[in-house]
Design a protein around this motif. Structure first.
Motif, mmCIF file in Angstrom:
data_model
loop_
_atom_site.group_PDB
_atom_site.id
_atom_site.type_symbol
_atom_site.label_atom_id
_atom_site.label_comp_id
_atom_site.label_asym_id
_atom_site.label_seq_id
_atom_site.Cartn_x
_atom_site.Cartn_y
_atom_site.Cartn_z
ATOM 1 N N ASP A 1 0.828 -1.204 0.000
ATOM 2 C CA ASP A 1 0.000 0.000 0.000
ATOM 3 C C ASP A 1 0.865 1.257 0.000
ATOM 4 O OD1 ASP A 1 -2.586 1.286 0.102
ATOM 5 O OD2 ASP A 1 -2.126 1.783 2.197
ATOM 6 N N LEU A 2 1.957 1.222 0.737
ATOM 7 C CA LEU A 2 2.862 2.377 0.789
ATOM 8 C C LEU A 2 3.823 2.407 -0.403
ATOM 9 C CD1 LEU A 2 3.732 2.382 4.607
ATOM 10 C CD2 LEU A 2 2.162 3.895 3.382
ATOM 11 N N GLU A 3 3.735 1.388 -1.245
ATOM 12 C CA GLU A 3 4.583 1.267 -2.432
ATOM 13 C C GLU A 3 6.069 1.325 -2.106
ATOM 14 O OE1 GLU A 3 3.174 4.205 -5.208
ATOM 15 O OE2 GLU A 3 1.235 3.220 -5.411
ATOM 16 N N GLN A 4 6.457 0.638 -1.021
ATOM 17 C CA GLN A 4 7.862 0.595 -0.644
ATOM 18 C C GLN A 4 8.618 -0.322 -1.597
ATOM 19 O OE1 GLN A 4 7.857 -0.691 3.456
ATOM 20 N NE2 GLN A 4 7.866 1.404 4.185
ATOM 21 N N LEU A 5 9.729 0.187 -2.095
ATOM 22 C CA LEU A 5 10.584 -0.581 -3.001
ATOM 23 C C LEU A 5 11.918 -0.851 -2.335
ATOM 24 C CD1 LEU A 5 9.961 1.426 -6.309
ATOM 25 C CD2 LEU A 5 8.834 -0.681 -5.562
ATOM 26 N N SER A 6 12.543 -1.951 -2.723
ATOM 27 C CA SER A 6 13.872 -2.240 -2.187
ATOM 28 C C SER A 6 14.854 -1.221 -2.761
ATOM 29 C CB SER A 6 14.294 -3.666 -2.549
ATOM 30 O OG SER A 6 14.449 -3.801 -3.935
ATOM 31 N N GLY A 7 15.933 -1.002 -2.035
ATOM 32 C CA GLY A 7 16.881 0.051 -2.385
ATOM 33 C C GLY A 7 17.550 -0.123 -3.732
ATOM 34 N N THR A 8 18.005 -1.302 -4.040
ATOM 35 C CA THR A 8 18.784 -1.514 -5.256
ATOM 36 C C THR A 8 18.001 -2.208 -6.354
ATOM 37 O OG1 THR A 8 20.754 -1.710 -3.880
ATOM 38 C CG2 THR A 8 20.939 -2.483 -6.128
ATOM 39 N N LEU A 9 17.333 -3.300 -6.014
ATOM 40 C CA LEU A 9 16.611 -4.072 -7.022
ATOM 41 C C LEU A 9 15.307 -3.401 -7.450
ATOM 42 C CD1 LEU A 9 17.159 -7.672 -5.602
ATOM 43 C CD2 LEU A 9 18.252 -6.656 -7.595
ATOM 44 N N ARG A 10 14.806 -2.484 -6.623
ATOM 45 C CA ARG A 10 13.597 -1.726 -6.915
ATOM 46 C C ARG A 10 12.370 -2.616 -7.078
ATOM 47 N NH1 ARG A 10 14.346 2.546 -4.760
ATOM 48 N NH2 ARG A 10 12.713 3.542 -5.933
ATOM 49 N N ILE A 11 12.310 -3.692 -6.302
ATOM 50 C CA ILE A 11 11.121 -4.536 -6.315
ATOM 51 C C ILE A 11 10.281 -4.198 -5.086
ATOM 52 C CG2 ILE A 11 12.172 -6.428 -7.617
ATOM 53 C CD1 ILE A 11 12.553 -7.913 -4.992
ATOM 54 N N PRO A 12 8.965 -4.339 -5.180
ATOM 55 C CA PRO A 12 8.115 -4.043 -4.014
ATOM 56 C C PRO A 12 8.465 -4.971 -2.840
ATOM 57 C CG PRO A 12 6.792 -4.164 -6.011
ATOM 58 C CD PRO A 12 8.172 -4.646 -6.373
ATOM 59 N N LEU A 13 8.671 -4.375 -1.675
ATOM 60 C CA LEU A 13 9.038 -5.163 -0.498
ATOM 61 C C LEU A 13 7.938 -6.114 -0.070
ATOM 62 C CD1 LEU A 13 11.039 -2.614 1.668
ATOM 63 C CD2 LEU A 13 11.900 -4.608 0.435
ATOM 64 N N GLY A 14 6.713 -5.830 -0.446
ATOM 65 C CA GLY A 14 5.614 -6.741 -0.144
ATOM 66 C C GLY A 14 5.837 -8.116 -0.748
ATOM 67 N N TYR A 15 6.480 -8.167 -1.916
ATOM 68 C CA TYR A 15 6.778 -9.458 -2.549
ATOM 69 C C TYR A 15 7.809 -10.231 -1.735
ATOM 70 C CZ TYR A 15 4.438 -7.553 -6.688
ATOM 71 O OH TYR A 15 3.535 -7.005 -7.556
ATOM 72 N N VAL A 16 8.773 -9.517 -1.201
ATOM 73 C CA VAL A 16 9.792 -10.165 -0.365
ATOM 74 C C VAL A 16 9.145 -10.702 0.904
ATOM 75 C CG1 VAL A 16 11.928 -9.819 0.933
ATOM 76 C CG2 VAL A 16 11.622 -8.677 -1.275
ATOM 77 N N TYR A 17 8.282 -9.902 1.517
ATOM 78 C CA TYR A 17 7.656 -10.288 2.781
ATOM 79 C C TYR A 17 6.521 -11.296 2.613
ATOM 80 C CZ TYR A 17 10.203 -6.228 4.545
ATOM 81 O OH TYR A 17 11.180 -5.337 4.873
ATOM 82 N N SER A 18 6.117 -11.573 1.401
ATOM 83 C CA SER A 18 5.013 -12.511 1.167
ATOM 84 C C SER A 18 5.348 -13.928 1.631
ATOM 85 C CB SER A 18 4.633 -12.528 -0.314
ATOM 86 O OG SER A 18 5.698 -13.045 -1.097
ATOM 87 N N ILE A 19 6.610 -14.211 1.859
ATOM 88 C CA ILE A 19 6.997 -15.542 2.337
ATOM 89 C C ILE A 19 6.472 -15.782 3.755
ATOM 90 C CG2 ILE A 19 9.256 -14.916 3.288
ATOM 91 C CD1 ILE A 19 8.391 -18.087 1.274
ATOM 92 N N PHE A 20 6.252 -14.725 4.539
ATOM 93 C CA PHE A 20 5.765 -14.894 5.913
ATOM 94 C C PHE A 20 4.361 -15.491 5.964
ATOM 95 C CE2 PHE A 20 9.264 -11.979 6.587
ATOM 96 C CZ PHE A 20 9.841 -12.467 7.744
ATOM 97 N N PRO A 21 3.351 -14.876 5.321
ATOM 98 C CA PRO A 21 2.026 -15.516 5.385
ATOM 99 C C PRO A 21 1.981 -16.853 4.652
ATOM 100 C CG PRO A 21 1.961 -13.568 3.979
ATOM 101 C CD PRO A 21 3.298 -13.586 4.641
ATOM 102 N N PHE A 22 2.742 -16.987 3.575
ATOM 103 C CA PHE A 22 2.770 -18.258 2.850
ATOM 104 C C PHE A 22 3.300 -19.377 3.742
ATOM 105 C CE2 PHE A 22 5.091 -21.288 0.113
ATOM 106 C CZ PHE A 22 4.021 -21.789 -0.603
#
Length: 164
Positions: free
Chosen positions: A120-141
């Protein structure tokens, strides 16, 4: 019914094993490339450090779910070994209920909240510029997997197929 569950459980574990091996292999290749480029090419790529961090997050969290499936998580069983068989069964059920509740509250609900907030906040990783939500999606999965594994173990305990 249990045969279908056993087959589904074994297949899920096999897929998780392959995925964990793949993530680990990518992590190793990434770190090797980082060392090679830094010391032999005299050029450092900034994305390698971030990719290593994200793959380590995925490896650790998905690995925790895998260990939960195999019932290989860290435990101290000195007191447990002193119990009678009937009490051991009750303790095993209590442990699985606690794992289920932890996975539900912390990993699934908290993880979905974290994923939703960062997307929702559209946070992107610093270098790869991917949405951090995708990285954190491993937690609920992984939390959902742990919940399923706990239900499976509870069914096995109740049918006296798991004793310890």
């Amino acid at each position: 019914m249990m045969n279908r569950l056993d087959t589904l459980f074994k297949n899920t574990c096999k897929v998780m094993e392959v995925l964990l091996i793949l993530i680990f292999a990518l992590l190793v290749l990434d770190v090797l490339w980082q060392v090679f480029s830094r010391y032999l090419l005299n050029r450092s790529f900034s994305w390698t450090e971030e990719f290593a961090r994200f793959s380590l997050i995925w490896l650790a969290i998905l690995g925790a779910a895998y260990l939960s499936a195999k019932r290989e998580h860290l435990s101290m069983d000195f007191l447990y070994q002193k119990f009678s068989s009937a009490k051991k069964k009750k303790v095993l059920l209590l442990i699985e209920v606690c794992v289920f509740l932890f996975a539900l509250i912390v990993m699934v609900i908290g993880g979905f909240n974290l994923v939703y907030t960062t997307l929702d906040l559209e946070q992107l990783s610093g270098t790869l510029r991917i949405p951090l939500g995708y990285v954190y999606s491993i937690f609920p999965f992984s939390g959902l997997l742990m919940m399923c594994f706990s239900i499976y173990h509870i069914a096995k305990i109740n049918s006296n197929q798991i004793t310890e």
